[in-house]
Design an enzyme around this catalytic site. Structure first.
Site, mmCIF file in Angstrom:
data_model
loop_
_atom_site.group_PDB
_atom_site.id
_atom_site.type_symbol
_atom_site.label_atom_id
_atom_site.label_comp_id
_atom_site.label_asym_id
_atom_site.label_seq_id
_atom_site.Cartn_x
_atom_site.Cartn_y
_atom_site.Cartn_z
ATOM 1 N N TYR A 122 4.915 6.597 -8.854
ATOM 2 C CA TYR A 122 3.541 6.371 -9.315
ATOM 3 C C TYR A 122 2.816 7.677 -9.624
ATOM 4 O O TYR A 122 1.992 7.727 -10.519
ATOM 5 C CB TYR A 122 2.747 5.588 -8.262
ATOM 6 C CG TYR A 122 3.188 4.138 -8.194
ATOM 7 C CD1 TYR A 122 2.693 3.209 -9.101
ATOM 8 C CD2 TYR A 122 4.123 3.717 -7.264
ATOM 9 C CE1 TYR A 122 3.110 1.893 -9.083
ATOM 10 C CE2 TYR A 122 4.556 2.391 -7.233
ATOM 11 C CZ TYR A 122 4.034 1.485 -8.152
ATOM 12 O OH TYR A 122 4.462 0.181 -8.140
ATOM 13 N N GLU A 175 10.016 0.578 -9.466
ATOM 14 C CA GLU A 175 8.584 0.335 -9.695
ATOM 15 C C GLU A 175 7.988 1.535 -10.403
ATOM 16 O O GLU A 175 8.338 2.681 -10.113
ATOM 17 C CB GLU A 175 7.803 0.159 -8.377
ATOM 18 C CG GLU A 175 7.983 -1.169 -7.718
ATOM 19 C CD GLU A 175 7.220 -1.281 -6.405
ATOM 20 O OE1 GLU A 175 6.129 -0.675 -6.276
ATOM 21 O OE2 GLU A 175 7.724 -1.960 -5.499
ATOM 22 N N HIS A 231 10.202 -6.550 1.829
ATOM 23 C CA HIS A 231 9.059 -5.898 1.184
ATOM 24 C C HIS A 231 7.849 -6.108 2.109
ATOM 25 O O HIS A 231 6.890 -6.783 1.756
ATOM 26 C CB HIS A 231 8.843 -6.475 -0.219
ATOM 27 C CG HIS A 231 8.059 -5.585 -1.137
ATOM 28 N ND1 HIS A 231 8.512 -5.184 -2.388
ATOM 29 C CD2 HIS A 231 6.845 -5.006 -1.011
ATOM 30 C CE1 HIS A 231 7.599 -4.423 -2.975
ATOM 31 N NE2 HIS A 231 6.573 -4.295 -2.159
ATOM 32 N N ASN A 241 10.554 4.243 -6.582
ATOM 33 C CA ASN A 241 9.255 3.802 -7.085
ATOM 34 C C ASN A 241 8.463 5.058 -7.379
ATOM 35 O O ASN A 241 8.277 5.895 -6.490
ATOM 36 C CB ASN A 241 8.520 2.965 -6.037
ATOM 37 C CG ASN A 241 9.225 1.651 -5.778
ATOM 38 O OD1 ASN A 241 10.180 1.292 -6.487
ATOM 39 N ND2 ASN A 241 8.767 0.916 -4.779
ATOM 40 N N GLU A 278 10.462 0.828 0.107
ATOM 41 C CA GLU A 278 9.590 1.896 0.599
ATOM 42 C C GLU A 278 9.434 1.953 2.113
ATOM 43 O O GLU A 278 8.339 1.683 2.640
ATOM 44 C CB GLU A 278 8.206 1.771 -0.042
ATOM 45 C CG GLU A 278 8.207 1.805 -1.544
ATOM 46 C CD GLU A 278 6.800 1.855 -2.137
ATOM 47 O OE1 GLU A 278 5.817 1.742 -1.384
ATOM 48 O OE2 GLU A 278 6.690 2.025 -3.360
ATOM 49 N N ARG A 286 13.031 -8.227 -10.494
ATOM 50 C CA ARG A 286 13.125 -7.799 -9.103
ATOM 51 C C ARG A 286 12.034 -8.495 -8.299
ATOM 52 O O ARG A 286 10.850 -8.347 -8.597
ATOM 53 C CB ARG A 286 12.950 -6.277 -9.017
ATOM 54 C CG ARG A 286 12.836 -5.784 -7.601
ATOM 55 C CD ARG A 286 12.605 -4.284 -7.463
ATOM 56 N NE ARG A 286 12.420 -3.984 -6.059
ATOM 57 C CZ ARG A 286 11.398 -3.327 -5.535
ATOM 58 N NH1 ARG A 286 10.450 -2.816 -6.306
ATOM 59 N NH2 ARG A 286 11.307 -3.151 -4.231
HETATM 60 C C1 FCB Z 1 4.066 0.132 -4.060
HETATM 61 C C2 FCB Z 1 4.461 -1.201 -3.442
HETATM 62 C C3 FCB Z 1 4.099 -2.395 -4.285
HETATM 63 C C4 FCB Z 1 2.754 -2.232 -4.959
HETATM 64 C C5 FCB Z 1 2.651 -0.890 -5.642
HETATM 65 C C6 FCB Z 1 1.351 -0.662 -6.355
HETATM 66 O O1 FCB Z 1 3.938 1.086 -3.077
HETATM 67 O O2 FCB Z 1 5.849 -1.231 -3.228
HETATM 68 O O3 FCB Z 1 4.177 -3.527 -3.479
HETATM 69 O O4 FCB Z 1 1.750 -2.461 -4.066
HETATM 70 O O5 FCB Z 1 2.837 0.131 -4.721
#
Ligand code: FCB
Length: 446
Positions: free
Chosen positions: A294, A350, A121, A292, A166, A77
């Protein structure tokens, strides 16, 4: 034999974005983006770093694809830099930009790696920003023209398209907190951006359908599905409210639910610039949803300001970004998506962590056991969700290599590969080899 317990047809991949890895920002006719400008604005980026060189992927993409091949991924990607294709955002096309992405795509195909393209992006052409950027409704139609150009140029080899990465960050970080480009701090500008990006997404999906392209199209959201700190009704409400604010404003309209009422109540000073017919456009059916993931945070009722839910401390360890590591939050999120949106196919577009990685004295190795356990724990949650019947179809790790981490510059390392920014050498970390074992099907994810 596959020992992972994850289906054989699951797609394993890695993710990057143009601005973060390409470099060559003034080469071959590329125009400026809002991030080039932001990097030049004093005080915005850690130690004044910029992305003029970053990983120099623009010149080293063949070497990078070789590493991807060694890793064994099925899909890569990456994003297209809009200002490489239309230096002014619209009007004159830059053939050299198209040529670069053609070479990249061809090289991937030659290596049996399926390209997955993100159209946006965050690197909006600066000339469009000068005309109001995403605050301006016209940007949605200009984006549509850019998207159509990309479909026409690359659709024959690209089966997976992501309209936006995002929108949350473009809207809130770029226009409310001001810590991302274009660095504005204004709630009405944020609301305009939310709506115009949603609109641009819908227009683009419609255009993709009109041409009946064979591939799939969707969007990537960074959803923040907060959990309530306790079982109390007040905390539940607070978590719901925070989720509406951060996530439902993007998700609800996509799934034909309009904008969340709570968001509209809690921000009476702003007006979402919705015109007749917009919500139908935005809810054009997608083929998949990219998320995504995290971290997850817990929210509590705020006695001092009931309108503003507050985050609470937790016991989870934190990464270099200060983001808590909460693998179970990924599972909860997938369940929530399934229940609330009866989502189509889902891809994790992500997931990853920044750690204080350092090279060993030999300069050839980097031990990152915490990333390995981060990965293992998140993969287990994928497995659990799939076992529950959730249509989770793939996972893209952020990122293949350390790169320019926006306002944090080069201070945060998210890669499976260590980037030495002086020599531009790429050194696979232990997690690279761990991920390779998983992809090959050898690791029981228990
Ligand atoms: C996300 C972004 C990516 C990267 C990660 C750590 O929010 O999409 O570009 O910076 O965080």
């Amino acid at each position: 034999m596959n020992f992972t317990g994850i289906p054989e047809d699951f797609i394993w991949g890695v993710a990057t974005s143009a601005f973060q890895i390409e470099g060559a920002t003034t080469e071959d006719g590329r125009g400026l983006s809002i991030w080039d400008t932001f990097c030049k604005t004093p005080g915005k980026i850690h130690q004044g770093h910029n992305a003029e060189m970053t990983c120099d992927h623009y010149h080293r993409y063949k070497e990078d694809i070789k590493l991807m091949k060694q890793l064994g991924i099925q899909s890569y990607r990456f994003s297209l830099a809009w200002p490489r294709i239309f230096p002014q955002g619209k009007g004159k096309l830059n053939q050299k930009g198209i040529d670069f992405y053609n070479s990249l795509i061809d090289e991937l195909c030659k290596n049996d790696i399926t390209p997955a393209i993100t159209l946006y992006h965050w690197d909006l052409p600066q000339s469009l920003e000068d005309q109001g950027g995403w605050r301006n409704r016209e940007t949605a139609s200009i984006f549509l023209e850019y998207a159509k150009t990309c479909f026409a140029a690359f659709h024959d080899r690209v089966p997976m398209w992501i309209t936006f990465n995002e929108p949350f960050c473009s809207a809130y970080l770029g226009h409310y907190h001001g810590c991302h480009a274009p660095g504005i701090q204004d709630m009405q500008a944020t609301a305009n951006t939310i709506h115009h990006i949603n609109l641009a997404h819908g227009l683009t999906v419609q255009a993709f359908r009109e041409k009946a392209y064979k591939g799939k199209i969707g969007i990537t959201q960074m959803l923040i599905k907060h959990r309530p700190a306790t079982r109390s009704e007040q905390d539940k409400k607070a978590a719901q409210r925070a989720t509406d604010y951060s996530s439902s404003v993007f998700m609800d309209p996509l799934f034909g639910k309009g904008y969340p009422k709570e968001f509209l109540y809690s921000t009476p000073e702003v007006n979402l610039p919705v015109q007749k017919g917009d919500l139908d456009i935005i809810s054009e059916k997608m083929d998949f949803l990219g998320i995504n993931y995290y971290a997850e945070t817990a929210m509590a009722y705020n006695q001092n300001d009931p309108e503003k839910p507050q985050g609470v401390e937790s016991y989870y360890p934190k990464t270099e970004m200060d983001w808590p590591v909460v693998p179970a939050g990924l599972y909860r999120m997938l369940k929530w998506l399934d229940e609330k949106y009866s989502s189509p196919e889902i891809y994790i577009t992500e997931n990853g962590c920044a750690l204080p990685d350092t090279l060993e004295a030999d300069g050839e190795s980097c031990h990152d056991p915490d990333r390995i356990s981060y990965l293992r724990e998140h993969f287990k949650m994928c497995k659990k969700a799939i076992a529950d019947g959730i249509k989770l179809k793939g996972y893209f790790h952020w990122s293949i290599m350390d790169n320019f981490e926006w306002a944090y510059g080069y201070s945060k390392r998210f890669g499976l590969i260590y980037s030495d920014y002086k020599s531009l050498k790429r050194i696979p970390k232990d997690s690279f080899y761990f991920y390779r074992e998983v992809i090959a099907g050898h690791e029981p994810l228990e």
